[in-house]
Design a protein around this motif. Structure first.
Motif, PDB file in Angstrom:
ATOM      1  N   HIS A  67      45.201  40.562  34.773  1.00  0.00           N
ATOM      2  CA  HIS A  67      44.558  39.936  36.037  1.00  0.00           C
ATOM      3  C   HIS A  67      45.351  39.016  36.666  1.00  0.00           C
ATOM      4  O   HIS A  67      45.838  38.033  36.189  1.00  0.00           O
ATOM      5  N   ARG A 115      43.275  43.850  37.729  1.00  0.00           N
ATOM      6  CA  ARG A 115      42.279  43.194  38.670  1.00  0.00           C
ATOM      7  C   ARG A 115      42.883  42.025  39.453  1.00  0.00           C
ATOM      8  O   ARG A 115      43.783  41.313  38.908  1.00  0.00           O
ATOM      9  N   VAL A 136      38.964  44.374  31.388  1.00  0.00           N
ATOM     10  CA  VAL A 136      39.741  43.201  31.856  1.00  0.00           C
ATOM     11  C   VAL A 136      39.380  41.875  31.034  1.00  0.00           C
ATOM     12  O   VAL A 136      39.946  40.799  31.266  1.00  0.00           O
ATOM     13  N   GLU A 176      41.808  48.175  39.184  1.00  0.00           N
ATOM     14  CA  GLU A 176      40.390  48.283  38.834  1.00  0.00           C
ATOM     15  C   GLU A 176      39.496  47.834  39.791  1.00  0.00           C
ATOM     16  O   GLU A 176      38.496  48.471  40.104  1.00  0.00           O
ATOM     17  N   SER A 177      40.048  46.634  40.420  1.00  0.00           N
ATOM     18  CA  SER A 177      39.119  45.970  41.485  1.00  0.00           C
ATOM     19  C   SER A 177      39.860  45.233  42.237  1.00  0.00           C
ATOM     20  O   SER A 177      40.763  44.431  41.687  1.00  0.00           O
ATOM     21  N   THR A 225      42.272  38.947  42.037  1.00  0.00           N
ATOM     22  CA  THR A 225      41.404  38.072  42.615  1.00  0.00           C
ATOM     23  C   THR A 225      42.177  37.511  43.966  1.00  0.00           C
ATOM     24  O   THR A 225      42.918  36.695  43.558  1.00  0.00           O
ATOM     25  N   LYS A 272      38.585  41.203  43.760  1.00  0.00           N
ATOM     26  CA  LYS A 272      37.872  40.168  43.528  1.00  0.00           C
ATOM     27  C   LYS A 272      37.990  39.136  44.734  1.00  0.00           C
ATOM     28  O   LYS A 272      39.140  38.737  44.939  1.00  0.00           O
TER      29      LYS A 272
END
Length: 428
Positions: free
Chosen positions: A258, A295, A225, A339-340, A297, A342
């Motif tokens: 992102h 990702r 990332v 992926e995640s 956020t 945040k």
């Protein structure tokens, strides 16, 4: 002088291990990720054949490790043989990831491929299909992984009237985000009669200078990332007057993304889910979309801050989306994998109601406001607060690079938000 066309690429990192991404519970996705560097290589060779380039220059780190994987070497050899079938020459230097002293299989490379040695700078003339000389290619490889001295003095330009291309794997002008291997300065490169400096090592593409050109193409496939967006190579056209034109071509098999989601106006968990669903729909619906790893956020202030900062909530949300994605990998291999998630949120707070408070919280906000209104005092406050960090080898360098008035204001506001949040959260 005749016009010609070539490809400049670097940092292929073939057979990269993609640490942290091989545990995805989907065989289709993990296989695709594992093969992505090879797919990007194949796309580059397809481009070279389709665009009828005369040659290709590869500026180091073809392989990911000094002890090159056999799989990577064989796949690379196959693609070089494809280029030979179309009379496309390839000029290669070794970088810090694949230095000359690394172990390798005893493979026979086709005659269209030339690896520059590390002993001294070499010059190889390039001829078109009619036997007419069109350019001189210079290059020097890394003998070992750690080359800490400049290699500029290894280049001996023989004909200043020729179109000269020089391959160099280098950290130009001391980029702090990369190992300082074979360090060089732009002004030193410009002193030599080189028309095109084909650089490698920095994974973000950048045209540092034009006429003469100093160019980083970046890597051909992002590997985490931290390497977002399009990745590829430059297709370079040189006309009869040595005028050079660059066209970036995307090659990556997987694109890293992102996305930031602002929570300020969210009132419920449904609002949050709807926002994530909308972003995924956009990613899946983009024209020419490629398989992506994203990702997300969450940012901003709002009532969902406390929900998002419960570790179990964010883990369950991520797991639910990932389980769904495993079941929706398309037949053509396209997918978007989260992926995640945040979390960088804060509670919704009205600072004004605490500004006149007679206790610690009011004192803190009044001091902060005073510093924001007086740049000299803010500078002095910053010097005192960060004094111990300035002597740290790495932290001190970053602090010096980031020491601007705007950065100091951002640091102060972030510290204010953090302390305010911690105090109020403890009170609750």
């Amino acid at each position: 002088m005749k016009s010609f066309r070539f490809i400049h690429a670097a940092d292929l990192h073939l057979d990269s291990p993609f640490k942290g991404y091989m545990s995805i519970p989907s065989k289709e996705i993990t296989v695709y990720i594992k093969n992505s560097t090879f797919m990007a290589l194949q796309a580059m060779v397809d481009l070279a054949i389709r665009e009828k380039v005369q040659f290709m220059v590869l500026s180091g780190d073809i392989f990911d490790l000094a002890d090159r994987s056999l799989r990577a070497q064989i796949r690379f050899q196959k693609e070089m043989l494809r280029l030979r079938e179309h009379s496309i020459q390839v000029f290669i230097i070794h970088g810090n990831h694949d230095p000359e002293d690394g172990s390798r299989a005893d493979l026979q490379w086709p005659e269209n491929v030339h690896f520059f040695s590390s002993d001294q700078g070499e010059m190889i003339p390039v001829f078109d299909r009619n036997g007419q000389e069109i350019a001189h290619i210079y290059g020097i490889s890394y003998p070992t992984k750690s080359v800490t001295s400049s290699l500029i003095n290894k280049f001996n330009i023989q004909d200043v009237n020729q179109y000269n291309i020089a391959l160099l794997h280098t950290n130009l002008d001391g980029n702090p985000n990369h190992d300082n291997y074979a360090p060089s300065q732009k002004e030193d490169l410009l002193k030599l009669a080189v028309n095109y400096w084909a650089l490698g090592h920095i994974h973000t593409r950048q045209i540092v200078h034009e006429d003469p050109h100093i160019v980083y193409p970046g890597n051909i496939q992002g590997r985490s990332v931290r390497e977002l967006g399009e990745r590829g190579c430059y297709l370079v056209d040189v006309d009869g007057t040595s005028t050079t034109q660059l066209t970036f071509v995307s090659l990556e098999a997987i694109r890293w993304i992102h996305n930031k989601i602002e929570i300020t106006n969210f009132q419920s968990e449904q609002d949050l889910k709807d926002a994530v669903d909308l972003q995924l729909k956009k990613l899946n619906g983009e024209k020419g979309n490629k398989p992506s790893i994203a990702r997300f956020t969450f940012e901003g202030r709002g009532p969902l801050h406390y929900f998002l900062n419960e570790d179990m909530n964010i883990k369950e949300l991520l797991l639910d989306y990932q389980e769904y994605m495993i079941d929706t990998v398309k037949d053509d291999g396209s997918f978007v994998w989260i992926e995640s998630f945040k979390v960088n949120t804060n509670p919704k707070i009205s600072k004004g109601q605490y500004m006149d408070d007679s206790h610690y919280l009011g004192d803190l906000l009044r001091i902060s406001q005073h510093l924001l209104n007086d740049s000299n005092e803010l500078q002095a406050f910053k010097e005192e607060a960060l004094l111990s960090m300035k002597s740290h080898l790495k932290a001190g360098r970053y602090l010096r690079d980031m020491d601007t008035e705007q950065q100091r204001i951002e640091w102060l506001k972030t510290a204010e938000d953090l302390v305010l949040h911690l105090i109020l959260e403890e009170g609750e």
